[in-house]
Design a protein around this motif. Structure first.
Motif, PDB file in Angstrom:
ATOM      1  N   ALA A 201       0.795  -1.236   0.000  1.00 53.63           N
ATOM      2  CA  ALA A 201       0.000   0.000   0.000  1.00 53.63           C
ATOM      3  C   ALA A 201       0.821   1.276   0.000  1.00 53.63           C
ATOM      4  CB  ALA A 201      -0.932   0.006   1.215  1.00 53.63           C
TER       5      ALA A 201
ATOM      6  N   PRO B  84       0.976   3.200  -3.737  1.00 54.49           N
ATOM      7  CA  PRO B  84      -0.284   3.835  -4.148  1.00 54.49           C
ATOM      8  C   PRO B  84      -0.780   4.883  -3.161  1.00 54.49           C
ATOM      9  CG  PRO B  84      -0.634   1.535  -3.535  1.00 54.49           C
ATOM     10  CD  PRO B  84       0.835   1.739  -3.628  1.00 54.49           C
ATOM     11  N   MET B  85      -0.542   4.662  -1.882  1.00 56.26           N
ATOM     12  CA  MET B  85      -0.958   5.643  -0.890  1.00 56.26           C
ATOM     13  C   MET B  85      -0.138   6.925  -1.032  1.00 56.26           C
ATOM     14  SD  MET B  85      -1.413   5.033   3.190  1.00 56.26           S
ATOM     15  CE  MET B  85       0.257   4.423   3.346  1.00 56.26           C
ATOM     16  N   THR B  86       1.158   6.781  -1.327  1.00 55.87           N
ATOM     17  CA  THR B  86       2.004   7.953  -1.558  1.00 55.87           C
ATOM     18  C   THR B  86       1.506   8.746  -2.756  1.00 55.87           C
ATOM     19  OG1 THR B  86       3.919   6.794  -0.634  1.00 55.87           O
ATOM     20  CG2 THR B  86       4.361   8.718  -2.017  1.00 55.87           C
ATOM     21  N   ALA B  87       1.162   8.030  -3.823  1.00 58.85           N
ATOM     22  CA  ALA B  87       0.641   8.700  -5.024  1.00 58.85           C
ATOM     23  C   ALA B  87      -0.667   9.422  -4.729  1.00 58.85           C
ATOM     24  CB  ALA B  87       0.454   7.682  -6.142  1.00 58.85           C
ATOM     25  N   ALA B  88      -1.531   8.796  -3.945  1.00 58.18           N
ATOM     26  CA  ALA B  88      -2.818   9.412  -3.627  1.00 58.18           C
ATOM     27  C   ALA B  88      -2.666  10.641  -2.745  1.00 58.18           C
ATOM     28  CB  ALA B  88      -3.712   8.388  -2.937  1.00 58.18           C
ATOM     29  N   LEU B  89      -1.572  10.698  -1.974  1.00 58.94           N
ATOM     30  CA  LEU B  89      -1.347  11.820  -1.061  1.00 58.94           C
ATOM     31  C   LEU B  89      -0.452  12.898  -1.660  1.00 58.94           C
ATOM     32  CD1 LEU B  89      -0.886   9.819   2.278  1.00 58.94           C
ATOM     33  CD2 LEU B  89      -2.880  11.148   1.563  1.00 58.94           C
ATOM     34  N   GLY B  90      -0.227  12.840  -2.958  1.00 69.13           N
ATOM     35  CA  GLY B  90       0.519  13.894  -3.631  1.00 69.13           C
ATOM     36  C   GLY B  90       1.857  13.488  -4.195  1.00 69.13           C
ATOM     37  N   GLY B  91       2.293  12.264  -3.945  1.00 71.87           N
ATOM     38  CA  GLY B  91       3.522  11.769  -4.533  1.00 71.87           C
ATOM     39  C   GLY B  91       4.784  12.041  -3.749  1.00 71.87           C
TER      40      GLY B  91
ATOM     41  N   GLY C 276       4.408   9.513   2.352  1.00 71.96           N
ATOM     42  CA  GLY C 276       4.159   8.081   2.232  1.00 71.96           C
ATOM     43  C   GLY C 276       4.793   7.266   3.349  1.00 71.96           C
TER      44      GLY C 276
ATOM     45  N   SER D 154       4.058   0.585  -8.028  1.00 76.01           N
ATOM     46  CA  SER D 154       2.963   0.019  -7.230  1.00 76.01           C
ATOM     47  C   SER D 154       2.941  -1.494  -7.337  1.00 76.01           C
ATOM     48  CB  SER D 154       1.627   0.603  -7.679  1.00 76.01           C
ATOM     49  OG  SER D 154       1.412   0.356  -9.062  1.00 76.01           O
TER      50      SER D 154
END
Length: 446
Positions: free
Chosen positions: A190, A193-200, A205, A296
């Motif tokens: 996770a 993808p969680m890092t990407a969802a929070l702005g990269g 992350g 990911s």
């Protein structure tokens, strides 16, 4: 993998304070004559310990596997060389070897619950500080702080189980083992993808896992005042550098254990399998990413490797105890590792899922090593001594592996030579594992 559930002697008596003429009971256990209020308080304590165990177990690996998924971004942003990144992946076994030894002494002084609470707080502090580190030194220091908390908690959680749940050791150990595997796998899968969802931003992350660590501190706070410093005498802590009494026992029995070829074979086998596990956790996502696999997906592949240990950890020990010689299992797991590394060398992206599964099977050498430790001594005291010796030797052996992979990667300019090293290590692992699996005990040799 390094670092996994600990095995306790089910015949060991729980630590209690004995009053002449009074029945003894472990902390939190109800005894005849308890008032309803006291019984409710005891049930509340046991419930609190259960929640604390699960939350603590969830936090024993994310600091490692979440970093593995984002190692490329961290290395680039902090200007780490391949050698320095290798040092970073070698920090976990070093911390487990060094700080795990201190856990029994701390528990005797402050009580195991208080030390676990401090361990969870150290994990939280390390994960909070790590994203804000301005350079490599600060990042390594914050990582070491989190790993210090993991090391002491890793050792003492089985002591907590033995103390509060003496009649449910198997079920409670299974519960926190599943939580440990879940935390390992979820962090690996996770984080990207969680890092990407929070702005990269990799800092966010990695830092988000501090929230889970903060939750793990809370259940232990009411238990800090429980200062009973006694610990089970016969418990063994599988997957750690020592046991509750491992430091004293190992020191007392060192001359005997060090004269045993089986003990040395077990120590080397434990160390080589731990080397493979930490190389896998630290470098496998990067290997896949460099071969063209999306970040990911690389994290999910690491999660698949880690998850393989959940069902096989129940099957392999049972099979091993039915065999006089565990050499065939050692060889079978080693061949899976050789096949996985060969696949990584020839077609890392083409058969990525197959290689991840094969390496996950190979990493189940860890529960096999723990099972053989229990079978290579006739007595509970001997198992404690052998466990302390084999695991401390093993963790020390495992430290250079991830660092060497980083050095080879940097100087060779690719993954061919590092992967060849990983596969090559499977050969001595099978040899010493076969020696350790022979039907004999350390008492026969010493």
């Amino acid at each position: 993998m390094p670092d996994e559930p600990k095995t306790l002697d089910p015949t060991a008596r729980p630590a209690t304070t004995t009053v002449p003429g009074a029945a003894t009971a472990p902390p939190g256990a109800a005894v005849a004559g308890d008032s309803p209020a006291r019984a409710r308080a005891q049930r509340w304590t046991l419930g609190l310990v259960t929640v604390g165990l699960v939350l603590a177990a969830l936090n024993l690996r994310p600091a490692i596997t979440s970093l593995g998924a984002l190692l490329e971004e961290v290395s680039a942003d902090l200007h780490m060389s391949g050698t320095v990144a290798g040092v970073l992946t070698s920090v976990p076994p070093l911390c487990f070897a060094v700080f795990g030894i201190t856990a029994p002494r701390l528990a005797r002084r402050f009580g195991p619950a208080a030390v676990v609470c401090a361990g969870m707080a150290a994990i939280f502090a390390g994960l909070v500080l790590r994203p804000f580190a301005g350079g490599t030194v600060g990042f390594l220091a914050a990582s070491a702080l989190a790993l210090m908390g993991i090391a002491v908690s890793n050792v003492l959680m089985p002591v907590i189980v033995k103390r509060y749940f003496p009649d449910r050791i198997g079920s409670m150990t299974g519960l926190y083992s599943m939580a440990l595997a879940l935390g390992t796998s979820v962090a690996a899968a996770a984080t990207v993808p969680m890092t990407a969802a929070l702005g990269g931003d990799w800092r966010i992350g990695l830092g988000v896992w501090a929230a889970v660590a903060a939750l793990a501190v809370l259940p232990w706070l009411p238990l800090v005042r429980d200062r009973d410093r006694a610990t089970p005498e016969s418990g063994t802590t599988a997957g750690s550098a020592t046991s509750a009494t491992g430091t004293t026992a190992a020191a007392t029995a060192a001359p005997r254990i060090t004269r045993s070829r089986t003990a040395w074979a077990l120590g080397c086998y434990f160390g080589l399998q731990a080397t493979g596990a930490y190389i896998t956790m630290g470098w496998m996502p990067q290997i896949f990413r460099d071969s063209g696999v999306p970040a990911s997906t690389a994290g999910v592949l690491l999660a698949v490797t880690m998850v393989m240990g959940v069902p096989l950890a129940f099957v392999i020990p049972r099979l091993a105890t039915r065999m006089k010689n565990q050499g065939p299992i050692v060889v079978a797991l080693g061949l899976c590792g050789l096949a996985g590394y060969t696949g990584l060398f020839l077609a890392p992206a083409g058969g990525a899922w197959v290689w991840a599964v094969l390496l996950g099977v190979s990493n189940c050498s860890f529960p096999l090593a723990l099972t053989m430790i229990g079978m290579r001594s006739r007595t509970g005291a001997g198992v404690v001594r052998l466990s302390a010796f084999a695991q401390s030797v093993g963790y020390l052996i495992s430290i250079p592996g991830p660092l060497l992979v980083g050095v080879l990667y940097q100087h060779s300019g690719g993954w061919g030579l590092p992967i060849a090293l990983m596969g090559g290590l499977m050969v001595p692992q099978m040899i010493v594992g076969t020696l350790a699996g022979r039907d004999r005990t350390v008492e026969d040799e010493s």
